[in-house]
Scaffold this motif. Structure first.
Motif, PDB file in Angstrom:
ATOM      1  N   GLU A 141     -14.340  -9.265  -3.764  1.00 37.64           N
ATOM      2  CA  GLU A 141     -14.175 -10.101  -5.223  1.00 37.64           C
ATOM      3  C   GLU A 141     -13.960 -11.469  -5.118  1.00 37.64           C
ATOM      4  OE1 GLU A 141     -12.266  -7.606  -8.448  1.00 37.64           O
ATOM      5  OE2 GLU A 141     -11.714  -6.349  -6.738  1.00 37.64           O
ATOM      6  N   SER A 142     -14.496 -12.366  -5.947  1.00 38.86           N
ATOM      7  CA  SER A 142     -14.141 -13.747  -6.002  1.00 38.86           C
ATOM      8  C   SER A 142     -12.537 -13.732  -6.483  1.00 38.86           C
ATOM      9  CB  SER A 142     -14.840 -14.218  -7.085  1.00 38.86           C
ATOM     10  OG  SER A 142     -14.440 -15.670  -6.902  1.00 38.86           O
ATOM     11  N   VAL A 143     -11.943 -14.898  -5.944  1.00 36.72           N
ATOM     12  CA  VAL A 143     -10.733 -14.967  -6.359  1.00 36.72           C
ATOM     13  C   VAL A 143     -10.526 -16.448  -7.157  1.00 36.72           C
ATOM     14  CG1 VAL A 143      -9.375 -13.890  -4.348  1.00 36.72           C
ATOM     15  CG2 VAL A 143     -10.011 -16.236  -4.193  1.00 36.72           C
ATOM     16  N   GLY A 158     -10.068 -18.980  -9.923  1.00 39.90           N
ATOM     17  CA  GLY A 158      -9.521 -19.147 -11.067  1.00 39.90           C
ATOM     18  C   GLY A 158      -8.417 -17.976 -11.184  1.00 39.90           C
ATOM     19  N   GLN A 159      -8.246 -16.986 -10.132  1.00 36.74           N
ATOM     20  CA  GLN A 159      -7.166 -15.906 -10.410  1.00 36.74           C
ATOM     21  C   GLN A 159      -5.872 -16.365  -9.947  1.00 36.74           C
ATOM     22  OE1 GLN A 159      -8.044 -13.335 -11.823  1.00 36.74           O
ATOM     23  NE2 GLN A 159     -10.164 -12.999 -11.490  1.00 36.74           N
ATOM     24  N   GLY A 160      -4.742 -15.856 -10.398  1.00 37.64           N
ATOM     25  CA  GLY A 160      -3.599 -16.216 -10.243  1.00 37.64           C
ATOM     26  C   GLY A 160      -2.814 -15.326  -9.314  1.00 37.64           C
ATOM     27  N   LEU A 161      -1.582 -15.144  -9.163  1.00 37.58           N
ATOM     28  CA  LEU A 161      -0.744 -14.533  -8.418  1.00 37.58           C
ATOM     29  C   LEU A 161      -0.892 -12.962  -8.509  1.00 37.58           C
ATOM     30  CD1 LEU A 161       1.390 -14.288  -5.814  1.00 37.58           C
ATOM     31  CD2 LEU A 161       2.942 -14.716  -7.602  1.00 37.58           C
ATOM     32  N   GLU A 162      -1.048 -12.622 -10.030  1.00 37.12           N
ATOM     33  CA  GLU A 162      -0.778 -11.034 -10.233  1.00 37.12           C
ATOM     34  C   GLU A 162      -2.082 -10.595  -9.889  1.00 37.12           C
ATOM     35  OE1 GLU A 162       2.050  -9.922 -11.270  1.00 37.12           O
ATOM     36  OE2 GLU A 162       2.937 -11.925 -11.200  1.00 37.12           O
ATOM     37  N   PHE A 163      -3.147 -11.045  -9.790  1.00 37.70           N
ATOM     38  CA  PHE A 163      -4.560 -10.562  -9.492  1.00 37.70           C
ATOM     39  C   PHE A 163      -4.426 -10.267  -7.911  1.00 37.70           C
ATOM     40  CE2 PHE A 163      -8.773 -11.165  -7.460  1.00 37.70           C
ATOM     41  CZ  PHE A 163      -9.252 -10.322  -7.913  1.00 37.70           C
ATOM     42  N   LEU A 164      -3.896 -11.331  -7.055  1.00 36.17           N
ATOM     43  CA  LEU A 164      -3.782 -11.169  -5.729  1.00 36.17           C
ATOM     44  C   LEU A 164      -2.832  -9.786  -5.469  1.00 36.17           C
ATOM     45  CD1 LEU A 164      -3.903 -14.695  -4.509  1.00 36.17           C
ATOM     46  CD2 LEU A 164      -5.721 -12.921  -4.235  1.00 36.17           C
ATOM     47  N   LEU A 165      -1.784  -9.956  -6.119  1.00 34.98           N
ATOM     48  CA  LEU A 165      -0.588  -8.773  -5.797  1.00 34.98           C
ATOM     49  C   LEU A 165      -1.216  -7.308  -6.124  1.00 34.98           C
ATOM     50  CD1 LEU A 165       2.665 -10.581  -7.036  1.00 34.98           C
ATOM     51  CD2 LEU A 165       1.733 -10.378  -4.816  1.00 34.98           C
ATOM     52  N   ALA A 166      -1.999  -7.457  -7.317  1.00 34.05           N
ATOM     53  CA  ALA A 166      -2.956  -6.169  -7.426  1.00 34.05           C
ATOM     54  C   ALA A 166      -3.770  -5.554  -6.605  1.00 34.05           C
ATOM     55  CB  ALA A 166      -3.426  -6.188  -9.069  1.00 34.05           C
ATOM     56  N   VAL A 167      -4.689  -6.625  -6.023  1.00 30.94           N
ATOM     57  CA  VAL A 167      -5.615  -6.559  -4.480  1.00 30.94           C
ATOM     58  C   VAL A 167      -4.721  -5.791  -3.656  1.00 30.94           C
ATOM     59  CG1 VAL A 167      -7.066  -7.589  -2.893  1.00 30.94           C
ATOM     60  CG2 VAL A 167      -7.430  -8.247  -5.485  1.00 30.94           C
ATOM     61  N   ASP A 168      -3.563  -6.484  -3.361  1.00 26.08           N
ATOM     62  CA  ASP A 168      -2.910  -6.078  -2.162  1.00 26.08           C
ATOM     63  C   ASP A 168      -2.179  -4.701  -2.517  1.00 26.08           C
ATOM     64  OD1 ASP A 168      -0.614  -7.216  -0.031  1.00 26.08           O
ATOM     65  OD2 ASP A 168       0.314  -6.005  -1.601  1.00 26.08           O
ATOM     66  N   GLN A 169      -2.000  -4.261  -3.705  1.00 31.22           N
ATOM     67  CA  GLN A 169      -1.370  -2.994  -3.921  1.00 31.22           C
ATOM     68  C   GLN A 169      -2.645  -2.045  -3.855  1.00 31.22           C
ATOM     69  OE1 GLN A 169       1.680  -2.073  -4.302  1.00 31.22           O
ATOM     70  NE2 GLN A 169       1.187   0.085  -4.542  1.00 31.22           N
ATOM     71  N   ARG A 170      -3.735  -2.352  -4.318  1.00 32.72           N
ATOM     72  CA  ARG A 170      -5.074  -1.313  -4.164  1.00 32.72           C
ATOM     73  C   ARG A 170      -5.231  -1.121  -2.722  1.00 32.72           C
ATOM     74  NH1 ARG A 170      -7.087  -4.008  -8.601  1.00 32.72           N
ATOM     75  NH2 ARG A 170      -8.727  -5.160  -7.217  1.00 32.72           N
ATOM     76  N   ALA A 171      -5.265  -2.286  -1.933  1.00 30.35           N
ATOM     77  CA  ALA A 171      -5.519  -1.949  -0.488  1.00 30.35           C
ATOM     78  C   ALA A 171      -4.526  -1.096   0.141  1.00 30.35           C
ATOM     79  CB  ALA A 171      -5.854  -3.492   0.224  1.00 30.35           C
ATOM     80  N   ARG A 172      -3.319  -1.549  -0.346  1.00 31.30           N
ATOM     81  CA  ARG A 172      -2.196  -0.377   0.488  1.00 31.30           C
ATOM     82  C   ARG A 172      -2.479   1.092   0.201  1.00 31.30           C
ATOM     83  NH1 ARG A 172       2.132  -3.763   2.161  1.00 31.30           N
ATOM     84  NH2 ARG A 172       1.416  -5.774   2.049  1.00 31.30           N
TER      85      ARG A 172
END
Ligand code: NDP
Length: 394
Positions: A365-367, A369-383
């Motif tokens: 997905e594109s990042v 305009g996205q902030g930290l919370e979005f990236l942390l959610a991506v990280d969590q889903r990938a884990r």
């Protein structure tokens, strides 16, 4: 006196940082030291370096640290949790922050240091891999300094002119040559790789490092993460970075210029050199490292990387090329897979398989305009996805 926070003080980079710091008591002062669970080592470090703050992320370990330091006349204030890490990364009395936590766990305090305008000494490459755009923007907005600690990136930094941020093409750079030792399994028969033990993977031929980065070096995922890190640090892309296997780890990386010149930085493989460079920059200070003796090195070898042997390197190049959330997914899946390998839940070749499967399952997905919370959610889903694949393979 320059106040320093060492995030990840009890680790391999943290210990080397404190060694360099102790060589210059007139110049540096440890203000805060942090660890996750190793209260015993942090207590020893507090006795030696007398910081004002000590952070144990784990609350139970913080209790142990309190007990271990009970007899100290001037005890540090003991903080816990990720909030404690963020607090000591942004203290007004701190000018330099060594970001040496392992993995994406280092992201939030590293970002806090960048937002607070500190000199960030960046060992925690994973934070740039997960949130490169956010971290680079924070540095630009606050006027922070970002100095690379990874020996390769520190070497490149040393080989570039001061105004390289104008663009590598504008300063005449043709490409970056990123060296790699090739790890312990560079010459092993491929069929033996499924029998590799954690101890064999952690026995790096030239560097002594923490267990996660040692496994990353054995799979060459470390070099892949470094390619992504180099793209962010030097404002370039994968087409302008070539990985060069150099088993002796004496040349730490090179920069090739349009006029045919190639500049390299050499030194013994000891992380105190890049640490002292970044702490002293633009001056040069003593690091305690033995001077390089070219006669005992005698020869330097170079090879192209073998992408069939090292599928993690290929996956990292592909993720770098895809951009968006792909590097964050790659990193999270790798952290889960490496931890599972170290716990002997999966075999060595499964590390790459878990990372590949996670990247396939989670579309990029594109990042923007996205902030930290979005990236942390991506990280969590990938884990979570990677963990499912570990269970399926285990
Ligand atoms: P280590 O495993 O030796 O140390 C990791 C440090 O991070 C320890 O202080 C550990 O505390 C702390 N830590 C671990 N998990 C957490 C967490 N969840 N929250 C907060 N702190 C945590 O790692 P290295 O020193 O080898 O590597 C650190 C970083 O530097 C990595 O990003 C690595 O890629 C990079 N790097 C390392 C090099 C090296 O030579 N070692 C070279 C170049 C880059 P505790 O001891 O309590 O577990």
């Amino acid at each position: 006196m320059i106040g320093v926070t060492v995030l990840g003080a009890t680790g391999s980079i943290g210990v080397s940082t404190l060694d360099v710091l102790a060589r210059h008591p007139e110049r540096f002062r440890a203000v805060a030291l942090t660890a996750n669970t190793d209260a015993e080592r942090l207590a020893e470090q507090c006795r030696q370096h007398r910081p004002q703050y000590a952070v144990m992320v784990d609350p139970a370990a913080a209790q142990r640290l309190r007990a271990l330091l009970a007899d100290l006349p001037e005890r540090p204030e003991i903080l816990t949790g990720i909030e404690g890490l963020e607090q000591v990364a942004a203290l007004p009395e701190v000018s330099y922050v060594m970001a040496a936590i392992v993995g994406a766990a280092g992201l939030r305090p590293t970002l806090a240091a960048a937002q607070a305008g500190k000199r960030v000494l960046l060992a925690n490459k994973e934070s740039l891999v997960v949130a490169g755009a956010l971290l680079m923007q924070a540095v630009a907005d606050s006027g922070a300094e970002l100095l690379p600690i990874d020996s390769e990136h520190n070497a490149i930094f040393q080989c570039l002119p001061p105004h390289f941020s104008d663009g590598l093409a504008r300063v005449g750079v043709r490409r970056i040559l990123l060296t790699a030792s090739g790890g312990p399994f560079r010459d092993w028969p491929l069929e033996r790789l499924s029998s590799v033990t954690p101890e064999q993977a952690c026995a790096h031929p030239t560097w002594e490092m923490g267990r996660k980065i040692s496994v990353d070096s054995a799979t060459m995922m470390n070099k892949g993460l470094e390619v992504i890190e180099a793209c962010w640090l030097f404002g370039t892309d994968t087409d302008h970075i070539q990985v060069v296997v150099h088993p002796q780890s004496v040349i730490h990386s090179l920069v090739q210029y349009e006029d045919g010149s190639v500049l390299a930085q050499l030194g013994n493989p000891d992380m105190r050199t890049p640490i002292a460079h970044a702490m002293g920059w633009p001056e040069r200070i003593d690091s305690g490292v033995t001077p390089l003796d070219l006669f005992s090195v005698a020869r330097l070898d170079f090879q192209a990387p073998d992408f069939a042997r090292f599928p993690c390197l290929r996956l990292a190049f592909e993720a770098a090329h895809a951009g968006g959330t792909a590097p964050a997914v790659l990193n999270a899946a790798n952290e889960i897979a490496v931890a599972a390998f170290l716990e002997q839940r999966i075999d060595f070749p499964s590390i790459a398989a878990v990372v590949a499967g996670t990247l396939e399952a989670l579309p990029c997905e594109s990042v923007a305009g996205q902030g930290l919370e979005f990236l942390l959610a991506v990280d969590q889903r990938a884990r979570e996805q990677a963990e499912r694949l570990v269970v399926a393979r285990g």
